[in-house]
Design an enzyme around this catalytic site. Structure first.
Site, PDB file in Angstrom:
ATOM      1  N   ASN A  41      92.503  64.340 -65.766  1.00 14.53           N
ATOM      2  CA  ASN A  41      92.043  63.095 -65.144  1.00 14.53           C
ATOM      3  C   ASN A  41      92.562  61.893 -65.926  1.00 14.53           C
ATOM      4  O   ASN A  41      92.677  61.921 -67.161  1.00 14.53           O
ATOM      5  CB  ASN A  41      90.521  63.063 -64.964  1.00 14.53           C
ATOM      6  CG  ASN A  41      89.734  63.358 -66.213  1.00 14.53           C
ATOM      7  OD1 ASN A  41      90.179  64.087 -67.083  1.00 14.53           O
ATOM      8  ND2 ASN A  41      88.549  62.786 -66.308  1.00 14.53           N
ATOM      9  N   ILE A  42      92.924  60.865 -65.170  1.00 16.13           N
ATOM     10  CA  ILE A  42      93.473  59.640 -65.753  1.00 16.13           C
ATOM     11  C   ILE A  42      92.648  58.483 -65.212  1.00 16.13           C
ATOM     12  O   ILE A  42      92.743  58.148 -64.023  1.00 16.13           O
ATOM     13  CB  ILE A  42      94.958  59.476 -65.375  1.00 16.13           C
ATOM     14  CG1 ILE A  42      95.762  60.713 -65.794  1.00 16.13           C
ATOM     15  CG2 ILE A  42      95.532  58.205 -66.024  1.00 16.13           C
ATOM     16  CD1 ILE A  42      97.196  60.741 -65.282  1.00 16.13           C
ATOM     17  N   GLU A  43      91.799  57.919 -66.075  1.00 15.63           N
ATOM     18  CA  GLU A  43      90.895  56.862 -65.619  1.00 15.63           C
ATOM     19  C   GLU A  43      91.549  55.498 -65.729  1.00 15.63           C
ATOM     20  O   GLU A  43      92.611  55.341 -66.348  1.00 15.63           O
ATOM     21  CB  GLU A  43      89.583  56.938 -66.420  1.00 15.63           C
ATOM     22  CG  GLU A  43      88.883  58.268 -66.171  1.00 15.63           C
ATOM     23  CD  GLU A  43      87.504  58.378 -66.787  1.00 15.63           C
ATOM     24  OE1 GLU A  43      87.149  57.561 -67.655  1.00 15.63           O
ATOM     25  OE2 GLU A  43      86.777  59.321 -66.373  1.00 15.63           O
ATOM     26  N   CYS A  52      91.894  62.219 -60.358  1.00 17.52           N
ATOM     27  CA  CYS A  52      91.325  63.483 -60.827  1.00 17.52           C
ATOM     28  C   CYS A  52      92.442  64.424 -61.293  1.00 17.52           C
ATOM     29  O   CYS A  52      93.588  64.342 -60.812  1.00 17.52           O
ATOM     30  CB  CYS A  52      90.575  64.192 -59.708  1.00 17.52           C
ATOM     31  SG  CYS A  52      89.049  63.392 -59.220  1.00 17.52           S
ATOM     32  N   GLU A  54      92.942  67.529 -60.612  1.00 18.29           N
ATOM     33  CA  GLU A  54      93.490  68.383 -59.547  1.00 18.29           C
ATOM     34  C   GLU A  54      94.578  67.659 -58.763  1.00 18.29           C
ATOM     35  O   GLU A  54      95.610  68.237 -58.420  1.00 18.29           O
ATOM     36  CB  GLU A  54      92.391  68.802 -58.567  1.00 18.29           C
ATOM     37  CG  GLU A  54      91.287  69.642 -59.168  1.00 18.29           C
ATOM     38  CD  GLU A  54      90.126  68.824 -59.717  1.00 18.29           C
ATOM     39  OE1 GLU A  54      90.365  67.715 -60.264  1.00 18.29           O
ATOM     40  OE2 GLU A  54      88.985  69.283 -59.612  1.00 18.29           O
ATOM     41  N   CYS A  85      86.154  67.675 -56.707  1.00 21.16           N
ATOM     42  CA  CYS A  85      85.405  66.687 -55.911  1.00 21.16           C
ATOM     43  C   CYS A  85      85.870  66.757 -54.452  1.00 21.16           C
ATOM     44  O   CYS A  85      86.865  67.431 -54.129  1.00 21.16           O
ATOM     45  CB  CYS A  85      85.614  65.288 -56.479  1.00 21.16           C
ATOM     46  SG  CYS A  85      87.209  64.572 -56.058  1.00 21.16           S
ATOM     47  N   CYS A  88      89.536  65.765 -53.740  1.00 23.78           N
ATOM     48  CA  CYS A  88      90.484  66.793 -54.199  1.00 23.78           C
ATOM     49  C   CYS A  88      90.457  68.010 -53.279  1.00 23.78           C
ATOM     50  O   CYS A  88      91.493  68.637 -53.040  1.00 23.78           O
ATOM     51  CB  CYS A  88      90.186  67.192 -55.636  1.00 23.78           C
ATOM     52  SG  CYS A  88      90.620  65.882 -56.797  1.00 23.78           S
TER      53      CYS A  88
END
Ligand code: THU
Length: 128
Positions: A41-43, A52, A54, A85, A88
């Site tokens: 995940n890359i916020e 996310c 995935e 989620c 995804c």
């Protein structure tokens, strides 16, 4: 001995950029040809632009020419294993159909699901 796909998902999790939630997720997507594509995940400071794990793995695979997939592993540090989620699930369904989804945590707890069970009655290209 642990399946390579699962170890790779756990390692990908270490690359997560999650300064806001502190919730690190890793993913490893196996193509029909046996290639593995990883994601984490890359916020983002806007929160809403967060990606996310995935979807990062999925889009890396598509951008590198892979089109058929066997399994995806998702790694997070929760006792109740973390499933993909809703967004995804939609993306995985469109590119992978009823793929096998393996959930894992760093303590080696594992669960296997089919996407069809996690995402019944999906909307997809068949309705267009
Ligand atoms: N996250 C994922 O990467 N995959 C999931 O399936 C669930 C949620 C990430 C998004 C966000 O960076 C953090 O976990 C908390 O929601």
């Amino acid at each position: 001995m642990m399946d390579t796909l699962l170890t790779v998902a756990l390692t990908a999790r270490e690359h997560a950029f999650a300064p806001f939630s502190k919730f690190k997720v890793g993913a490893a997507l196996e193509s029909q040809a046996g290639q593995i594509f990883t994601g984490c995940n890359i916020e983002n400071a806007t929160y809403g632009l967060t990606l996310c794990a995935e979807r990062v793995a999925m889009f890396k695979a598509i951008s590198e020419g892979a089109r058929q997939f066997r399994r995806v592993a998702v790694a997070a540090d929760t006792d109740a294993l973390t499933p993909p989620c809703g967004a995804c699930r939609q993306i995985l369904w469109e590119f992978c159909g009823d793929i096998e989804i393996v959930l894992i945590n760093p303590r080696g707890k594992i669960e296997t699901h089919r996407l069809k069970d996690l995402f019944p009655k999906p909307f997809d290209v068949s309705y267009l």
